[in-house]
Write an enzyme that holds these catalytic residues in place. Structure first.
Site, PDB file in Angstrom:
ATOM      1  CD  GLU A   1      -2.831  -1.442   2.270  1.00 38.03           C
ATOM      2  OE1 GLU A   1      -2.819  -0.608   3.189  1.00 38.03           O
ATOM      3  OE2 GLU A   1      -3.573  -2.444   2.273  1.00 38.03           O
TER       4      GLU A   1
ATOM      5  CD  GLU B   1      -4.438  -7.970   1.159  1.00 40.64           C
ATOM      6  OE1 GLU B   1      -5.354  -7.306   1.664  1.00 40.64           O
ATOM      7  OE2 GLU B   1      -3.246  -7.682   1.300  1.00 40.64           O
TER       8      GLU B   1
HETATM    9  O1  9MR Z   1      -7.682  -8.739   7.500  1.00 37.75           O
HETATM   10  C1  9MR Z   1      -6.652  -8.174   8.287  1.00 37.75           C
HETATM   11  C2  9MR Z   1      -7.124  -7.942   9.704  1.00 37.75           C
HETATM   12  O2  9MR Z   1      -7.440  -9.170  10.311  1.00 37.75           O
HETATM   13  C3  9MR Z   1      -6.067  -7.191  10.475  1.00 37.75           C
HETATM   14  O3  9MR Z   1      -6.554  -6.871  11.760  1.00 37.75           O
HETATM   15  C4  9MR Z   1      -5.694  -5.897   9.755  1.00 37.75           C
HETATM   16  C5  9MR Z   1      -4.579  -5.131  10.455  1.00 37.75           C
HETATM   17  O4  9MR Z   1      -3.404  -5.871  10.544  1.00 37.75           O
HETATM   18  O5  9MR Z   1      -5.252  -6.205   8.425  1.00 37.75           O
HETATM   19  C6  9MR Z   1      -6.226  -6.856   7.647  1.00 37.75           C
HETATM   20  O6  9MR Z   1      -5.696  -7.169   6.379  1.00 37.75           O
HETATM   21  C7  9MR Z   1      -5.368  -6.058   5.546  1.00 37.75           C
HETATM   22  C8  9MR Z   1      -4.112  -6.435   4.780  1.00 37.75           C
HETATM   23  O7  9MR Z   1      -3.068  -6.761   5.654  1.00 37.75           O
HETATM   24  C9  9MR Z   1      -3.685  -5.339   3.837  1.00 37.75           C
HETATM   25  N1  9MR Z   1      -4.761  -4.977   2.957  1.00 37.75           N
HETATM   26  C10 9MR Z   1      -6.022  -4.632   3.594  1.00 37.75           C
HETATM   27  C11 9MR Z   1      -6.464  -5.785   4.512  1.00 37.75           C
HETATM   28  C12 9MR Z   1      -7.814  -5.462   5.149  1.00 37.75           C
HETATM   29  O8  9MR Z   1      -7.707  -4.359   5.993  1.00 37.75           O
END
Ligand code: 9MR
Length: 287
Positions: free
Chosen positions: A93, A200
């Site tokens: 990101e 994702e």
């Molecule tokens: O799905 C993930 C969630 O369980 C975590 O709490 C969060 C913070 O670490 O991150 C979420 O995954 C993210 C991913 O790492 C990066 N792209 C966006 C995803 C959704 O927020």
């Protein structure tokens, strides 16, 4: 071969303790599970603007120390799973939310807008000479302007000599995404010549706005978007297809459920039964 990405347990947020030491208990368990079941493990994620643990933030203003700490971190994490991890999201990101440029972060401020990224890619490559190394981002389907900046960033990294070898598109999309948007994004990304990771994917019902008022229409839209994504991905030349990752299996386990209790963004319902979208996705893969 099936592939697993940890949603949380391989991020700085988990790995870096308050005092700066690292803990690997959960990721080691996930790695052992993958090893025991013949699954590939994908590493997510090394440098992310959203995560700046105190042990790093304390080094602000001391560029040499920050550089060394980040390099040592990336090498320790990548090195630990060398030979097992089938690839890494090295930078996650990096493009601004609206696609207007590169994102500001502790890393960019302290180490340089481009330099923090090249540092992470080189450190990852030093620790694992063969694993594919990715730049990963979201909203590349809904915001073509963000996609342009993402692709330009990838080119800039390559020109700067960074060992970037793959592009990840998270594909967190909504059920009202216009037809063709996912397909165009996947094709555009592949045009750079690197393997593409749909990294994702989920298709939110509750983030959809406008036209799709009732649940049935939303589920239809969701099915269509999953089918289109699978078809576009399987239509790529084999050397451009890295993997297709869903951001969870059962609706009830999705991060989006925490945002809206009515959301159901995945291929399987709360009880683990396949939804119409699952068949559409599978059909798309075969097409
Ligand atoms: O799905 C993930 C969630 O369980 C975590 O709490 C969060 C913070 O670490 O991150 C979420 O995954 C993210 C991913 O790492 C990066 N792209 C966006 C995803 C959704 O927020």
């Amino acid at each position: 071969v099936s592939q697993v990405t940890a949603e949380w347990e391989m991020k700085m947020e988990y790995l870096v303790r308050e005092d700066g030491s690292l803990r690997f208990d959960a990721p080691d368990q996930i790695a052992a599970f993958c090893r025991d079941h013949g699954l590939r493990l994908f590493g997510h994620t090394l440098v992310w603007y959203a995560q700046a643990p105190p042990a790093f933030a304390r080094l602000a203003g001391n560029r040499p120390a920050m550089t060394e700490r980040l390099r040592a971190y990336v090498q320790a994490v990548v090195g630990r799973y060398r030979g097992l991890a089938c690839g890494w999201d090295v930078v996650n990101e990096a493009v601004a939310e609206d696609g207007s440029g590169w994102r500001d972060s502790l890393w960019s401020r302290e180490l340089g807008r481009l330099e923090h990224m090249t540092l992470a890619f080189h450190a990852a490559r030093e620790a694992d000479p063969t694993a594919p190394l990715f730049l990963n981002d979201y909203n590349l389907e809904s915001l073509p302007r963000k996609r342009v900046v993402f692709l330009k960033l990838a080119e800039t990294l390559l020109r700067a000599g960074a060992p970037l070898t793959g592009l990840g598109t998270q594909t967190h999309v909504a059920a009202d995404l216009p037809a063709g948007a996912v397909r165009d994004a996947i094709r555009d990304l592949a045009s750079l010549g690197l393997p593409v990771h749909v990294s994702e994917m989920d298709v939110s019902l509750t983030r959809a706005r406008g036209l799709f008022k009732d649940r049935q229409a939303l589920l239809e839209g969701q099915k269509r978007v999953y089918g289109e994504a699978a078809e576009a991905f399987s239509g790529l030349p084999s050397d451009r297809r890295f993997a297709f990752t869903h951001w969870g299996l059962r609706d009830g386990d999705s991060w989006l459920r925490r945002e809206n209790a009515a959301d159901a963004p995945l291929l399987f319902d709360d009880r683990g039964r396949p939804k119409p979208a699952a068949a559409a996705w599978e059909g798309g893969l075969r097409s």
